[in-house]
Motif scaffolding. Structure first.
Motif, PDB file in Angstrom:
ATOM      1  N   GLY A 103      11.544  -3.746   5.242  1.00 52.90           N
ATOM      2  CA  GLY A 103      12.007  -2.564   4.510  1.00 52.90           C
ATOM      3  C   GLY A 103      12.837  -2.914   3.291  1.00 52.90           C
ATOM      4  O   GLY A 103      13.551  -3.915   3.274  1.00 52.90           O
ATOM      5  N   SER A 104      12.699  -2.081   2.270  1.00 56.42           N
ATOM      6  CA  SER A 104      13.399  -2.219   0.990  1.00 56.42           C
ATOM      7  C   SER A 104      12.772  -3.292   0.109  1.00 56.42           C
ATOM      8  O   SER A 104      13.101  -3.394  -1.056  1.00 56.42           O
ATOM      9  CB  SER A 104      14.894  -2.527   1.184  1.00 56.42           C
ATOM     10  OG  SER A 104      15.619  -2.044   0.064  1.00 56.42           O
ATOM     11  N   ILE A 241      23.234   4.574  -8.090  1.00 56.90           N
ATOM     12  CA  ILE A 241      22.598   5.298  -6.994  1.00 56.90           C
ATOM     13  C   ILE A 241      21.178   4.768  -6.813  1.00 56.90           C
ATOM     14  O   ILE A 241      20.562   4.287  -7.769  1.00 56.90           O
ATOM     15  CB  ILE A 241      22.633   6.826  -7.268  1.00 56.90           C
ATOM     16  CG1 ILE A 241      22.259   7.615  -6.031  1.00 56.90           C
ATOM     17  CG2 ILE A 241      21.753   7.196  -8.465  1.00 56.90           C
ATOM     18  CD1 ILE A 241      22.631   9.094  -6.106  1.00 56.90           C
ATOM     19  N   THR A 242      20.678   4.822  -5.602  1.00 56.00           N
ATOM     20  CA  THR A 242      19.313   4.394  -5.309  1.00 56.00           C
ATOM     21  C   THR A 242      18.566   5.644  -4.862  1.00 56.00           C
ATOM     22  O   THR A 242      19.055   6.362  -3.993  1.00 56.00           O
ATOM     23  CB  THR A 242      19.323   3.337  -4.183  1.00 56.00           C
ATOM     24  OG1 THR A 242      20.296   2.341  -4.502  1.00 56.00           O
ATOM     25  CG2 THR A 242      17.970   2.672  -4.028  1.00 56.00           C
ATOM     26  N   ASN A 243      17.414   5.915  -5.488  1.00 57.55           N
ATOM     27  CA  ASN A 243      16.690   7.137  -5.136  1.00 57.55           C
ATOM     28  C   ASN A 243      15.185   6.914  -5.164  1.00 57.55           C
ATOM     29  O   ASN A 243      14.645   6.592  -6.212  1.00 57.55           O
ATOM     30  CB  ASN A 243      17.062   8.264  -6.103  1.00 57.55           C
ATOM     31  CG  ASN A 243      16.737   9.633  -5.530  1.00 57.55           C
ATOM     32  OD1 ASN A 243      16.539   9.770  -4.332  1.00 57.55           O
ATOM     33  ND2 ASN A 243      16.678  10.627  -6.391  1.00 57.55           N
ATOM     34  N   GLY A 272      16.113   0.929  -8.922  1.00 56.03           N
ATOM     35  CA  GLY A 272      14.720   1.384  -8.804  1.00 56.03           C
ATOM     36  C   GLY A 272      13.900   0.628  -7.780  1.00 56.03           C
ATOM     37  O   GLY A 272      12.670   0.689  -7.809  1.00 56.03           O
ATOM     38  N   ALA A 273      14.563  -0.063  -6.852  1.00 50.27           N
ATOM     39  CA  ALA A 273      13.824  -0.862  -5.857  1.00 50.27           C
ATOM     40  C   ALA A 273      12.875   0.001  -5.037  1.00 50.27           C
ATOM     41  O   ALA A 273      11.886  -0.498  -4.503  1.00 50.27           O
ATOM     42  CB  ALA A 273      14.795  -1.593  -4.934  1.00 50.27           C
ATOM     43  N   ASN A 274      13.167   1.295  -4.931  1.00 54.79           N
ATOM     44  CA  ASN A 274      12.349   2.160  -4.090  1.00 54.79           C
ATOM     45  C   ASN A 274      11.367   3.026  -4.891  1.00 54.79           C
ATOM     46  O   ASN A 274      10.905   4.056  -4.411  1.00 54.79           O
ATOM     47  CB  ASN A 274      13.257   3.041  -3.225  1.00 54.79           C
ATOM     48  CG  ASN A 274      14.041   2.213  -2.231  1.00 54.79           C
ATOM     49  OD1 ASN A 274      13.649   1.085  -1.919  1.00 54.79           O
ATOM     50  ND2 ASN A 274      15.147   2.746  -1.746  1.00 54.79           N
ATOM     51  N   ASN A 295      11.799  -3.226  -9.882  1.00 56.87           N
ATOM     52  CA  ASN A 295      11.551  -4.548  -9.300  1.00 56.87           C
ATOM     53  C   ASN A 295      10.044  -4.720  -9.365  1.00 56.87           C
ATOM     54  O   ASN A 295       9.338  -4.266  -8.456  1.00 56.87           O
ATOM     55  CB  ASN A 295      12.017  -4.624  -7.843  1.00 56.87           C
ATOM     56  CG  ASN A 295      13.481  -4.266  -7.696  1.00 56.87           C
ATOM     57  OD1 ASN A 295      13.862  -3.117  -7.938  1.00 56.87           O
ATOM     58  ND2 ASN A 295      14.299  -5.210  -7.307  1.00 56.87           N
ATOM     59  N   VAL A 296       9.543  -5.315 -10.430  1.00 58.72           N
ATOM     60  CA  VAL A 296       8.074  -5.360 -10.567  1.00 58.72           C
ATOM     61  C   VAL A 296       7.438  -6.173  -9.443  1.00 58.72           C
ATOM     62  O   VAL A 296       6.303  -5.933  -9.055  1.00 58.72           O
ATOM     63  CB  VAL A 296       7.590  -5.884 -11.939  1.00 58.72           C
ATOM     64  CG1 VAL A 296       8.113  -5.048 -13.074  1.00 58.72           C
ATOM     65  CG2 VAL A 296       7.898  -7.326 -12.126  1.00 58.72           C
TER      66      VAL A 296
END
Ligand SMILES: *Cc1c(COP(=O)(O)O)cnc(C)c1O
Length: 519
Positions: A103-104, A241-243, A272-274, A295-296
């Motif tokens: 995950g992540s 923030i992560t969204n 923007g990891a998600n 995260n390309v």
């Protein structure tokens, strides 16, 4: 979906039962290459070009450059070398060999066409010092990739320089720092970070000289506008923030939260990891984000997991554009003639360079290939990723305890409440998965979930691969009830049993050393 993109959802065609997986085993008794060494053993030796020609005399050929002491290398035959490295590659778990629900990390399958494109000689052999007129194609590719990322993020400007997500965070925060400094707003020294954030978020803030204000997420796993408003004042430079957030939940109040930060004079950074959850569905620029990274290597399918090169490009709002790293890539249109160039001048406010040359170029060739392959089917990626995660949530939710109720986005988090009382830990469950031939999911993250197990199936897994994983997870839960010692001793079937992971990270042994005497 196009025929091509459908091919990428391959996955395992053979269905193997969990028992069969368990018995497959790994051969552990193979000696390592140094132990195989025998004096005088050789691989391939280059003779002369014709049968009757003398072997090349290296000593005469190289003169004083010829080393007097032979290098301390193992003496082995070519097949021994090939088998050694091939075996090592098999001991390594990879997305090419199995389901990887970490995950992540978005461990999606990496289409092989990406590799073919990255190996095109015009890209692979390009020297980073080549002048602009010699690398128009490469510059055009980077320019086009920037445009695509801007379109996906809903933000107007992009820099491809950062080499990873964490460096994107660092660079984005440098831009926020420079923005406040340019307005002589020197009192803004704090960054607000929710408690569910990835560790790199507070680290990047601290590295930039900010102090970190941690705020709790609410009982539903999301951040409340109220919590942000309470932390917001004129000493705050911004919010990270992560969204969707690291609990796999979309922050529904994001527009309101951004407004609160903006009204208070701050900027909003999005991790923007998600992005795999919202591609072509929601654009961060539209919900108020000022700067974000991609995260390309996660979202756009370039290989990762071994610490290899990645890419963490950032996209920014108009306000922050002047601070982007240089060189920027510019396109000049003169009638029918289009040229591309790297522009250093005219960006006086830039935070400068953050990475040699133009970022990890060949990683971007792969990402661009992937994006071009999907084209307008891009939203399909997120639709399938979210569907797969919710399938896992619904199925496994009958046995394991879901951390937060309701639908998730691209990943689902479980806590340890369904097995903790059996004396079994999250670590035990994860290690037992290795025995069944699966890479474990992410564990003990996010920190605000007790004994978290975080599963991200991604869109590239076929239904039967996911079903097989679910079946194994259910079996492990039965083992936890009936034979918990099996979990305590896991992994029994792997090349290594339980490692001291702290020592492995702090004092890694990266080279094999054997004294000459013991040979
Ligand atoms: C992976 C990840 C990061 C860090 O990205 P890297 O590319 O590994 O540096 C940051 N935040 C989240 C939520 C992540 O999953």
């Amino acid at each position: 979906m196009s025929e091509k993109s459908r091919q990428h959802q391959g996955g395992n065609d053979q269905m193997t039962g969990p028992r069969e997986r368990l018995s497959r085993g790994i051969q552990l008794e193979e000696p390592l290459i140094f132990e195989r060494s025998r004096p005088g053993r050789q691989g391939f030796v280059l003779q002369g070009s014709d049968w009757d020609v003398e072997p090349v005399d290296s000593k005469a050929e190289f003169g004083e450059l010829f080393r007097s002491e032979p290098a301390d290398l193992p003496e082995v035959t070519e097949p021994e070398v090939v088998r050694h490295f091939t075996r090592l590659s098999q001991w390594n778990y990879s997305i090419d060999t199995g389901f990887y629900p970490l995950g992540s990390c978005t461990m999606k399958y990496n289409p092989k066409i990406n590799e073919a494109m990255a190996r095109l000689p015009g890209f692979a052999n390009l020297h980073p010092y080549a002048p602009d007129q010699w690398c128009q194609g490469a510059l055009e590719l980077l320019w086009r990739l920037e445009r695509i990322l801007c379109a996906v993020s809903g933000l107007p400007a992009c820099s491809l320089q950062p080499a990873a997500g964490a460096q994107g965070e660092l660079t984005g925060l440098m831009c926020i720092h420079a923005y406040h400094d340019s307005r002589k707003d020197y009192g803004r020294r704090k960054i607000i970070v929710p408690d569910s954030a990835h560790g790199t978020n507070p680290a990047s803030a601290a590295f930039n000289g900010f102090s970190v204000v941690e705020i709790p997420s609410g009982p539903d796993g999301t951040l409340s506008p109220k919590a942000v408003a309470e932390a917001m004042d004129e000493t705050v430079a911004g919010l990270m923030i992560t969204n969707p957030n690291t609990l796999g939940i979309f922050e529904k109040e994001i527009a309101e939260i951004c407004k609160i930060v903006h009204d208070g004079g701050g900027k909003v950074y999005m991790d923007g990891a998600n992005m795999n959850a919202i591609l072509g569905k929601a654009r961060p620029g539209d919900f108020g984000i000022d700067v974000m990274h991609f995260n390309v290597h996660k979202t756009f399918s370039t290989p990762h997991g071994g610490g290899g090169p990645g890419g963490g490009p950032i996209c920014v709002s108009k306000d922050l554009e002047p601070y982007l790293p240089v060189p920027r890539i510019e396109r000049d249109v003169d009638g029918d003639t289009i040229t591309y160039r790297r522009e250093f001048d005219g960006h006086q406010a830039s935070v400068g360079k953050v990475k040699a040359f133009w970022g990890n170029f060949l990683v971007y060739v792969r990402a661009y290939t992937y994006l071009r392959e999907y084209g307008k089917d891009l939203p399909r990626i997120s639709e399938l990723a979210v569907l797969n995660a919710n399938y896992v949530r619904a199925k496994l939710g009958e046995t394991y305890s879901v951390a937060y109720p309701g639908r998730c986005m691209h990943e689902v988090v479980f806590n340890d409440s369904s097995f903790k009382d059996l004396g079994v830990s999250t670590l035990d469950v994860a290690k037992r998965l290795i025995d069944y031939g699966f890479h474990p999911p992410t564990i003990y993250f996010p920190l605000n979930v007790e004994g978290a197990l975080m599963i991200e199936p991604t869109e590239t897994e076929a239904l039967r691969a996911i079903d097989e994983f679910i079946e194994v997870m259910e079996m492990i839960h039965r083992e936890a009830e009936e034979t918990p010692e099996l979990l305590k001793e896991a992994p029994r079937n792997a090349f290594r049993r339980r490692l001291d992971e702290t020592q492995a990270a702090r004092k890694p042994v990266l080279t094999y050393r054997q004294s000459k005497e013991s040979r």
